[in-house]
Design a protein around this motif. Structure first.
Motif, PDB file in Angstrom:
ATOM      1  N   GLY A   1       0.689  -0.973  -0.090  1.00  0.00           N
ATOM      2  CA  GLY A   1       0.057  -0.300  -0.118  1.00  0.00           C
ATOM      3  C   GLY A   1       0.815   1.609   0.186  1.00  0.00           C
ATOM      4  N   PRO A   2       0.047   2.412  -0.542  1.00  0.00           N
ATOM      5  CA  PRO A   2       1.080   3.777  -0.287  1.00  0.00           C
ATOM      6  C   PRO A   2       1.764   4.511   0.722  1.00  0.00           C
ATOM      7  N   GLY A   3       0.676   3.420   1.709  1.00  0.00           N
ATOM      8  CA  GLY A   3       1.599   3.897   2.839  1.00  0.00           C
ATOM      9  C   GLY A   3       2.649   3.318   3.706  1.00  0.00           C
ATOM     10  N   ALA A   4       2.740   1.960   3.073  1.00  0.00           N
ATOM     11  CA  ALA A   4       3.431   0.950   3.526  1.00  0.00           C
ATOM     12  C   ALA A   4       5.422   0.880   3.779  1.00  0.00           C
TER      13      ALA A   4
ATOM     14  N   SER B   1      -1.077  -1.022  14.719  1.00  0.00           N
ATOM     15  CA  SER B   1      -0.274  -0.261  14.159  1.00  0.00           C
ATOM     16  C   SER B   1      -0.424  -0.045  13.190  1.00  0.00           C
ATOM     17  N   ALA B   2      -0.970  -0.501  12.307  1.00  0.00           N
ATOM     18  CA  ALA B   2      -1.165   0.013  11.371  1.00  0.00           C
ATOM     19  C   ALA B   2      -2.802   1.252  11.588  1.00  0.00           C
TER      20      ALA B   2
ATOM     21  N   GLY C   1      -0.544   7.131   5.187  1.00  0.00           N
ATOM     22  CA  GLY C   1      -1.185   6.938   4.137  1.00  0.00           C
ATOM     23  C   GLY C   1      -1.649   5.389   4.505  1.00  0.00           C
ATOM     24  N   PHE C   2      -2.219   4.860   2.923  1.00  0.00           N
ATOM     25  CA  PHE C   2      -3.123   3.147   3.636  1.00  0.00           C
ATOM     26  C   PHE C   2      -2.525   2.201   3.483  1.00  0.00           C
TER      27      PHE C   2
END
Length: 833
Positions: free
Chosen positions: A513-516, A579-580, A589-590
């Motif tokens: 994902g874009p926030g990974a 945590s996510a 981000g996601f």
């Protein structure tokens, strides 16, 4: 009645009251509700024993704290808790049992539990009513004893009230709803009708920031209300009370002291004095699990019918050990439910998948554990973590795959195993095999002797398919068992040729994902790897200690493959998901997280010949250089093809040799296994189990989660500074730095006994003073002596420091080695080809 509090405790037995006491002491506004009367569950019919003996480090601390707490309750509350400190005599009929006591003694020593060893003659001299001619000896705890369960519960309840806790009875919880910031708990007042407890229909709500469930026999109802699995199911436990024994009466009238609580572990019973007679409680075979789904509304402070035939063997053994009891009749009997879990340890800690929901369920020794559980759980809740590592009790150690049937059968086994010999290499057979990698049958046909981790069957070692006369694969020992020579040969194969290890049980998660990238950079302590590379890193607790170890493989800009310990798959997933959620709620981000543990099999191949084995199978335009350092460097990952199998290969080896982890589609595992075995046959490759691997990783000072790595030490204390990037901010960093260095992890080479290796529970000494403890132990094929890892005072962590390690009640020489004593420059890992 309060309807809005900081924390709601559900359940008014000994455990619930112990938790309420400590949360109130910590300053949290606390409310405890009980559906019936305090102590009306298993507490009221418990025998009230306080056994300090426990092979687990965390549980030993819990029991020790409880005994010390109970001794001071009367002075604090004015209520007599009924504590009789008569001691506890645990007898042994065999040398093997004495070996168990000596191993336990090391754990007790690290915790600070007072104990002594007695010979049969010393036992007879102190307590002549006990038959001793067939005993080898005993271990004696002078500070142990028994307590009145109802009195100690009421004393803790009063202490909780004195600290500001409110306690309400006849209130049943019917539902839980999380709003995102607090729990709305639907409650109903209960009444009585015809001697039964009945709902009145009067409903109301309690709002609480935190909830703790300590619902005992009602754990399955709690699980259903919460929508989770709680593998706490009661098992029947019987004990009998005899009429007065004239010989015992005479003994006491002559001014002699009360007998200690007597335990004949080999006969599977405990006995204590009770008003001139005896209480005898057995842990017999075939005690059934009860209340698999719910407790009947009509069951209150009730009992089951007694089954004397089931305990006849244990009853006759009591008569043998205390001959004067033969002529004494039975006065009373009890057969009540006591909760168990599949491994016998309670469930203490965060509920899986839920926020601010805490479990305290599955206590088979609830009276002993109540005070200590309250103390350490309150620390976890109010301070972010307990001062001891509570992972062995964490509710998330059991996966979502576990069914009610599995839990019931394993809980019956745990009951039956209370008094078995608790070998460190113990493997319990119930409900196995269940979770098997596809190559299970192939490995079994080649002599695999399996252990079980998180339900997965995993080879411990490979013995002879046709065992020689006198060799028993099921034999266990506190010393070097029959398996030892086979494990040594496997370890030597890895050092000298090649070994193949089934590591399918590893936990595996994909984070995308874009926030990974930003998420993992915040969650973990090390720099993130570049695409195609890997890093070892750590996620920390709120208190700055080590929550999890991850190997992170970066497959793309925002595509990560995380590998962690197989025993902790659900524990890790719960932390990742929560945590996510925090990260995204804070504007990150996601992030998408997938548990792919069951989708990928893993073989680890390691040893000087491992490259040659793989070279026979790799399909590449230039197979001669495909596995070279230039094209496939150490600490990198590549997608390769081995025969017809696509493999995510990671160049890393937990054994400290040239090697790769081969992550493959699990449905292709048998094909890959067959091709690897064919390719390795001429190169001396052996199948290798976890015992040899455990020895080898210690020669490289590789820390393991659950032993060196835990929630009571930081990565810096573990000596993992190179995996901590202090130039960046990450979760738990400030707390970690605030803790400083309280102890240091070291590797020790040990000149121990000829027939035994340390198991990782032993105390360490310097100049006669206890200075630390081992967390791992075994044998080093590289150095030809015992090896261990553990923690000592920082000033004793320098290589060359001479220490002593306690094994079998003797002190043996040990020396702190340099980190990674075998191949400290990692030349063997980096070797080119």
């Amino acid at each position: 009645m309060k309807t809005h509090v900081k924390v709601l405790v559900v359940g008014g037995g000994a455990v619930g009251c112990g938790i309420a006491l400590h949360l109130a002491r910590a300053g949290w506004e606390t409310l405890l509700v009980e559906r019936d009367e305090l102590t009306s569950g298993s507490t009221w019919h418990a025998a009230g024993l306080l056994p300090l003996f426990n092979m687990g480090y965390a549980t030993s601390h819990i029991h020790d704290y409880s005994v010390k707490l109970y001794a001071g309750l009367e002075a604090e509350t004015g209520l007599n808790a009924g504590f009789t400190r008569c001691g506890n005599l645990r007898m042994a009929q065999t040398q093997e049992r004495m070996d168990e006591y000596m191993l336990y003694s090391s754990t007790a020593e690290t915790v600070g539990i007072e104990h002594e060893f007695l010979t049969p003659a010393q036992i007879k001299e102190r307590w002549p009513l006990v038959r001793t001619e067939d005993l080898k000896g005993a271990i004696f705890h002078p500070t142990d004893g028994y307590i009145n369960p109802a009195d100690v519960t009421q004393a803790m309840a009063k202490g909780a009230r004195m600290a500001g806790c409110s306690i309400e009875r006849k209130i049943q919880v019917n539902g839980y709803q999380w709003t995102g910031s607090e729990w709305i708990v639907t409650c109903e007042k209960m009444g009585e009708k015809g001697g039964n407890l009945v709902p009145t229909g009067e409903l109301f709500e309690i709002r609480a920031e935190h909830v703790v469930t300590a619902t005992g026999n009602h754990a399955q109802r709690t699980a259903r209300l919460l929508g989770i699995k709680i593998p706490a199911i009661p098992v029947e436990h019987q004990f009998i009370v005899t009429e007065k024994d004239p010989a015992l009466i005479k003994w006491r009238e002559e001014g002699n002291p009360e007998h200690p609580v007597l335990r004949d572990a080999d006969a599977k019973w405990y006995v204590r004095e009770e008003r001139g007679g005896w209480i005898m409680g057995p842990y017999e075979r075939n005690a059934p699990a009860r209340f698999l789904y719910d407790v009947p509304e009509s069951f209150r402070a009730d009992l089951f019918p007694l089954d004397l035939d089931r305990i006849e063997e244990e009853y006759m053994a009591m008569i043998h050990r205390i001959p004067t009891s033969e002529e004494v009749g039975l006065k009373d009997d009890f057969n009540g439910p006591i909760c168990y879990t599949p491994d016998g340890n309670p469930l203490v800690g965060p509920a899986p998948g839920l926020r601010n929901m805490w479990l305290a369920e599955g206590f088979s020794f609830g009276i002993t554990a109540a005070g200590g559980t309250g103390h350490y759980l309150a620390q976890m809740m109010t301070e972010g973590e307990a001062e001891i590592d509570m992972a062995s009790l964490d509710p998330r150690r059991f996966g979502r795959w576990m069914t009610t049937e599995y839990a019931a059968r394993k809980n019956e086994e745990a009951y039956d195993h209370v008094y078995i010999l608790h070998h460190p290499d113990e493997e319990r057979p119930a409900c196995r095999p269940l979770r098997c990698s596809p190559a299970y049958d192939r490995q079994k046909a080649r002599g695999a002797q399996f252990g079980c981790v998180n339900g997965w069957e995993r080879p411990n070692y490979f013995g002879p398919v046709d065992a020689p006369d006198g060799f028993d694969h099921d034999a266990r020992s506190f010393r070097r068992g029959g398996w030892w020579e086979y494990a040594r040969a496997e370890a030597e194969a890895v050092r000298n040729a090649a070994g193949l290890i089934d590591a399918t049980a590893f936990a595996k998660h994909v984070v995308t994902g874009p926030g990974a990238t930003a998420f993992l950079d915040w969650l973990t302590s090390n720099k993130l790897p570049k695409v195609g590379r890997i890093n070892l890193t750590y996620a920390l607790t709120e208190a700055g200690t080590t929550r999890t170890e991850y190997t992170i493989v970066r497959r793309g800009e925002n595509d990560y493959y995380l590998v962690s310990a197989g025993a902790w798959a659900d524990y890790d997933q719960d932390n990742l998901l929560k945590s996510a959620e925090d990260f995204m709620a804070a504007g990150g981000g996601f992030v998408n997280i997938q548990d792919v543990t069951s989708q990928w099999g893993v073989f680890a191949i390691a040893g000087p010949s491992s490259r040659d084995v793989l070279a026979k199978l790799i399909r590449d335009a230039d197979p001669e250089t495909a596995l070279s350092n230039k094209r496939f460097p150490w600490l990198s990952s590549k997608r390769i093809e081995l025969g017809m199998v696509p493999v995510q290969a990671i160049r890393v080896a937990y054994t400290g040799e040239l090697g790769w982890e081969l992550h493959h589609p699990i449905e292709m595992q048998n094909h890959l296994f067959d091709r690897l075995m064919e390719a390795g046959e001429s190169l001396g490759m052996k199948l290798v189990g976890t015992r040899a691997q455990n020895w080898l990783r210690q020669e490289k000072s590789y820390r393991a989660f659950g032993t060196e790595l835990g929630r009571d030490a930081t990565p810096l204390e573990a000596g993992l500074d190179r995996f901590v990037d202090l130039s960046k901010d990450f979760k738990g960093k400030a707390a970690m730095e605030a803790l400083g260095i309280r102890s240091k992890c070291v590797t020790l080479l040990i000149d121990g006994p000829e027939d035994a290796d340390p198991w990782g529970r032993e105390a360490l000494f310097a100049d006669g003073e206890k200075v630390g403890r081992l967390t791992s132990g075994g044998y080093s094929v590289a150095f030809g002596k015992q090896i261990g890892m553990g923690y000592v005072r920082p000033d004793l962590a320098e290589p060359g420091t001479r220490l002593k390690v306690r094994m079998f009640r003797e002190l043996w020489d040990a020396e702190v080695a340099e980190d990674s004593p075998h191949d400290p420059q990692n030349a063997r890992i980096r070797v080119d080809g």
